[in-house]
Design a protein around this motif. Structure first.
Motif, PDB file in Angstrom:
ATOM      1  N   HIS A 162      55.230  33.138  24.841  1.00  0.00           N
ATOM      2  CA  HIS A 162      56.051  33.562  25.976  1.00  0.00           C
ATOM      3  C   HIS A 162      56.108  35.076  25.929  1.00  0.00           C
ATOM      4  O   HIS A 162      56.700  35.646  25.016  1.00  0.00           O
ATOM      5  CB  HIS A 162      57.446  32.945  25.884  1.00  0.00           C
ATOM      6  CG  HIS A 162      58.247  33.181  27.126  1.00  0.00           C
ATOM      7  ND1 HIS A 162      57.833  32.697  28.355  1.00  0.00           N
ATOM      8  CD2 HIS A 162      59.400  33.855  27.341  1.00  0.00           C
ATOM      9  CE1 HIS A 162      58.711  33.067  29.263  1.00  0.00           C
ATOM     10  NE2 HIS A 162      59.660  33.773  28.678  1.00  0.00           N
ATOM     11  N   HIS A 163      55.489  35.712  26.917  1.00  0.00           N
ATOM     12  CA  HIS A 163      55.229  37.145  26.819  1.00  0.00           C
ATOM     13  C   HIS A 163      56.046  37.958  27.817  1.00  0.00           C
ATOM     14  O   HIS A 163      56.188  37.555  28.968  1.00  0.00           O
ATOM     15  CB  HIS A 163      53.733  37.399  27.014  1.00  0.00           C
ATOM     16  CG  HIS A 163      52.877  36.621  26.058  1.00  0.00           C
ATOM     17  ND1 HIS A 163      52.455  35.340  26.339  1.00  0.00           N
ATOM     18  CD2 HIS A 163      52.412  36.905  24.826  1.00  0.00           C
ATOM     19  CE1 HIS A 163      51.735  34.883  25.312  1.00  0.00           C
ATOM     20  NE2 HIS A 163      51.706  35.809  24.372  1.00  0.00           N
ATOM     21  N   PRO A 164      56.539  39.086  27.391  1.00  0.00           N
ATOM     22  CA  PRO A 164      57.332  39.941  28.283  1.00  0.00           C
ATOM     23  C   PRO A 164      56.451  40.758  29.224  1.00  0.00           C
ATOM     24  O   PRO A 164      55.288  41.027  28.932  1.00  0.00           O
ATOM     25  CB  PRO A 164      58.036  40.884  27.308  1.00  0.00           C
ATOM     26  CG  PRO A 164      57.055  41.040  26.181  1.00  0.00           C
ATOM     27  CD  PRO A 164      56.402  39.682  26.040  1.00  0.00           C
ATOM     28  N   ASP A 165      57.008  41.147  30.354  1.00  0.00           N
ATOM     29  CA  ASP A 165      56.470  42.287  31.102  1.00  0.00           C
ATOM     30  C   ASP A 165      57.257  43.466  30.585  1.00  0.00           C
ATOM     31  O   ASP A 165      58.498  43.465  30.663  1.00  0.00           O
ATOM     32  CB  ASP A 165      56.710  42.109  32.605  1.00  0.00           C
ATOM     33  CG  ASP A 165      56.000  40.880  33.139  1.00  0.00           C
ATOM     34  OD1 ASP A 165      54.869  40.601  32.689  1.00  0.00           O
ATOM     35  OD2 ASP A 165      56.590  40.182  33.982  1.00  0.00           O
ATOM     36  N   TRP A 166      56.576  44.445  30.052  1.00  0.00           N
ATOM     37  CA  TRP A 166      57.314  45.563  29.466  1.00  0.00           C
ATOM     38  C   TRP A 166      56.547  46.859  29.595  1.00  0.00           C
ATOM     39  O   TRP A 166      55.323  46.870  29.763  1.00  0.00           O
ATOM     40  CB  TRP A 166      57.688  45.286  28.014  1.00  0.00           C
ATOM     41  CG  TRP A 166      56.597  44.854  27.072  1.00  0.00           C
ATOM     42  CD1 TRP A 166      55.285  44.644  27.363  1.00  0.00           C
ATOM     43  CD2 TRP A 166      56.760  44.558  25.675  1.00  0.00           C
ATOM     44  NE1 TRP A 166      54.617  44.237  26.226  1.00  0.00           N
ATOM     45  CE2 TRP A 166      55.495  44.179  25.177  1.00  0.00           C
ATOM     46  CE3 TRP A 166      57.838  44.582  24.795  1.00  0.00           C
ATOM     47  CZ2 TRP A 166      55.288  43.830  23.845  1.00  0.00           C
ATOM     48  CZ3 TRP A 166      57.624  44.225  23.471  1.00  0.00           C
ATOM     49  CH2 TRP A 166      56.364  43.851  23.013  1.00  0.00           C
TER      50      TRP A 166
END
Lengths: 99, 99
Positions: free
Chosen positions: B59-63
């Protein structure tokens, strides 16, 4: 000392980057590029390698990451526009990308 | 299975995050927070630790990162909004930040 690129320096330093997929935001005097990788691990591995060079050269990107994409924007705040450091970091990122 | 948070789940999972500085973008159904660190090395160390958890949980962030700042935006694309995974990753990031 770092200074804003002259028109001549732009021709020799920025033109080759544009030929290699970098775009110039003339108003903000920045260059930008988006890299696409196979997945998040590849994208973050790229960022980690680039981060080490950025810190070593004390010149840091504005960048964002979303899964397999990394978008970079480079400028030199101290000079209010592009300097040779931006070209140097951009070339290094292209090189890391190709490794 | 991951699903969009119910109103009850939002109360228990998202409200504590908001109390801890996360903001909710209701329209996009995302949560966001900006962390400020001492310098780039601290900011990128945070990102590296968070990246390992993001990959582990798939589960990957937009950062994005700019020198000592890291801005995070979380949502679950598969469900078109916030899921428990976003709350879990947000809590983990706050925990890493406090370490």
């Amino acid at each position: 000392m770092t200074e804003k690129l002259s028109d001549t320096a732009r021709k020799s330093l920025i033109d080759p980057l544009v030929a290699n997929g970098w775009t110039v935001d003339a108003e903000a005097d920045r260059i930008a590029k988006t890299y696409e990788f196979a997945d998040f691990t590849e994208a973050f591995a790229f960022m980690t390698r680039a981060a080490l060079w950025a810190e070593k050269w004390n010149h840091h990107p504005d960048w964002s990451n979303s899964y397999n994409r990394v978008t970079i924007s480079l400028t030199t705040h101290d000079v209010g526009g592009l300097s040779s450091l931006d070209a140097k970091l951009a070339r290094k990122m292209d090189q890391i990308r190709e490794d």
